[in-house]
Design an enzyme around this catalytic site. Structure first.
Site, PDB file in Angstrom:
ATOM      1  N   ASN A  81       0.824  -1.226   0.000  1.00 13.92           N
ATOM      2  CA  ASN A  81       0.000   0.000   0.000  1.00 13.92           C
ATOM      3  C   ASN A  81       0.847   1.259   0.000  1.00 13.92           C
ATOM      4  O   ASN A  81       1.883   1.305   0.650  1.00 13.92           O
ATOM      5  CB  ASN A  81      -0.921   0.044   1.220  1.00 13.92           C
ATOM      6  CG  ASN A  81      -2.107  -0.888   1.065  1.00 13.92           C
ATOM      7  OD1 ASN A  81      -2.202  -1.599   0.064  1.00 13.92           O
ATOM      8  ND2 ASN A  81      -2.980  -0.922   2.039  1.00 13.92           N
ATOM      9  N   VAL A  82       0.339   2.291  -0.674  1.00 13.27           N
ATOM     10  CA  VAL A  82       1.102   3.526  -0.822  1.00 13.27           C
ATOM     11  C   VAL A  82       1.545   4.090   0.528  1.00 13.27           C
ATOM     12  O   VAL A  82       2.649   4.612   0.674  1.00 13.27           O
ATOM     13  CB  VAL A  82       0.298   4.543  -1.663  1.00 13.27           C
ATOM     14  CG1 VAL A  82      -0.930   5.034  -0.908  1.00 13.27           C
ATOM     15  CG2 VAL A  82       1.146   5.707  -2.108  1.00 13.27           C
ATOM     16  N   LYS A  83       0.701   3.924   1.546  1.00 15.67           N
ATOM     17  CA  LYS A  83       1.056   4.541   2.845  1.00 15.67           C
ATOM     18  C   LYS A  83       2.232   3.831   3.517  1.00 15.67           C
ATOM     19  O   LYS A  83       2.924   4.402   4.344  1.00 15.67           O
ATOM     20  CB  LYS A  83      -0.145   4.620   3.777  1.00 15.67           C
ATOM     21  CG  LYS A  83      -0.707   3.303   4.252  1.00 15.67           C
ATOM     22  CD  LYS A  83      -1.873   3.585   5.201  1.00 15.67           C
ATOM     23  CE  LYS A  83      -2.426   2.330   5.830  1.00 15.67           C
ATOM     24  NZ  LYS A  83      -3.205   1.505   4.889  1.00 15.67           N
ATOM     25  N   GLY A  84       2.465   2.564   3.181  1.00 17.35           N
ATOM     26  CA  GLY A  84       3.666   1.879   3.646  1.00 17.35           C
ATOM     27  C   GLY A  84       3.651   1.450   5.091  1.00 17.35           C
ATOM     28  O   GLY A  84       2.583   1.183   5.667  1.00 17.35           O
ATOM     29  N   TYR A  85       4.821   1.474   5.719  1.00 16.74           N
ATOM     30  CA  TYR A  85       4.988   0.896   7.057  1.00 16.74           C
ATOM     31  C   TYR A  85       6.116   1.625   7.780  1.00 16.74           C
ATOM     32  O   TYR A  85       7.190   1.822   7.208  1.00 16.74           O
ATOM     33  CB  TYR A  85       5.345  -0.590   6.875  1.00 16.74           C
ATOM     34  CG  TYR A  85       5.394  -1.409   8.137  1.00 16.74           C
ATOM     35  CD1 TYR A  85       4.275  -1.551   8.951  1.00 16.74           C
ATOM     36  CD2 TYR A  85       6.562  -2.075   8.506  1.00 16.74           C
ATOM     37  CE1 TYR A  85       4.325  -2.312  10.107  1.00 16.74           C
ATOM     38  CE2 TYR A  85       6.617  -2.846   9.651  1.00 16.74           C
ATOM     39  CZ  TYR A  85       5.487  -2.955  10.451  1.00 16.74           C
ATOM     40  OH  TYR A  85       5.544  -3.718  11.593  1.00 16.74           O
TER      41      TYR A  85
END
Ligand code: B12
Length: 246
Positions: A129-133
């Protein structure tokens, strides 16, 4: 405090070399003193000394969860360890994008899924996902990558079918549940199927999950494996460096 001897490494609890470890397990024994004594005896049979039950919890239906503190007399010589590690540089997002721009004229197509009966999507979403981690952008945020996330409980057959349609370069597989080693059998079955379909050598196969390692991934026939705490940039950097080298 004297420096630890790397040839005689013991578990560390309260003081260096005390060998103290903590175990957490459940027994099919009703909650009570018998359950605690059964836990202590099991620990002694494992070669552990002075087991102390620190915590016991009634799980109901005749089961007890126990936490035991005990001393292990064993040592490890860490100078003799041979571990398979990923021999690849950790690139930042910008470094990966720059390398990809130099090496590729089109986007690299990445297909991801959590396969088999596994419904734990948080891990694969963290990577894709674009928001990442942990403040690290996911693969969808990379200009050099085109990403498709199939979600949970995807069969190996469907995954390979989608890989064909999407013309994937890379297949990312997440396996979180490891009960009865189902992650191993499921991952090995995917590699067998890919070989039978003649696509094993054409695609980069990468797996990940909290109980996977690079070594286990290689044993199962994958190109790489990523464990707990993986950041999306680790995976993106690996993909671009690996495909550049091919
Ligand atoms: C949230 C959760 C659920 C949610 C999942 C929701 C969802 N949409 O994902 C729900 C409630 C649905 C669930 C259900 C179940 N769960 Co659950 N669940 C968890 C829990 C608490 C957190 C998992 C999580 O989100 N971690 C956070 C992510 C970010 O971490 P991660 O998964 O490790 O991913 C990172 C890395 O591993 C790696 N990574 C992961 N995948 C991939 C893939 C690639 C390609 C790469 C490169 C990297 C990578 O990168 C990620 C970022 O660093 C864990 C316990 C725990 N604390 O881990 C149990 C846990 C995983 N669940 C467990 C179990 C048993 C179940 C059930 C079977 C329970 C039941 N009896 O019904 C069901 C199974 C459902 C199914 N069919 O799969 C067990 C698994 C035990 C085992 N060894 O197999 C755990 C460990 C709990 C436990 N201690 O018993 N669960």
């Amino acid at each position: 405090m004297s420096a630890p001897d790397p040839t005689l490494v013991r578990a560390y609890g309260d003081t260096l070399n005390d060998g103290q470890i903590m175990l957490s397990f459940s027994l099919p024994v009703p909650f009570g003193e018998e359950a605690k004594e059964a836990a202590r005896q099991l620990c002694r049979q494992m070669g552990l000394e002075a087991p102390q039950v620190y915590h016991a919890h009634d799980l109901g239906e005749g089961f007890t969860h126990l936490v035991v503190y005990a001393r292990s007399p064993h040592v490890v010589d860490t100078t003799q360890l041979r571990v398979t590690k990923m021999e690849i540089a950790h690139l930042s997002k910008d470094q990966t994008e720059t390398l990809a721009a130099q090496k590729f004229t089109r986007k690299i197509r990445v297909l991801g899924a959590c396969t088999g009966d596994d419904a734990h999507t948080v891990g694969i979403d963290a990577i894709l996902n674009v928001k990442g981690y942990h403040g690290d952008k996911g693969l969808e945020a990379y200009h050099c990558l085109s990403v498709k996330n199939l979600g949970a409980q995807v069969s190996n057959e469907r995954l390979l079918g989608e890989a064909r349609q999407f013309q994937a370069d890379v297949v990312l597989v997440s396996q979180i549940v490891t009960q009865k080693d189902c992650h191993r059998s499921n991952l090995a079955a995917l590699v067998d199927l890919a070989e039978a379909d003649g696509v094993r050598g054409k695609l980069l196969f990468i797996c990940g999950g909290p109980r996977l390692s690079h070594q286990v991934a290689l044993e199962l026939g994958f190109d790489a494996g990523f464990g707990a705490g993986t950041l999306p940039s680790h995976v993106a950097g690996f993909i671009v460096q690996q495909l550049s080298a091919r």
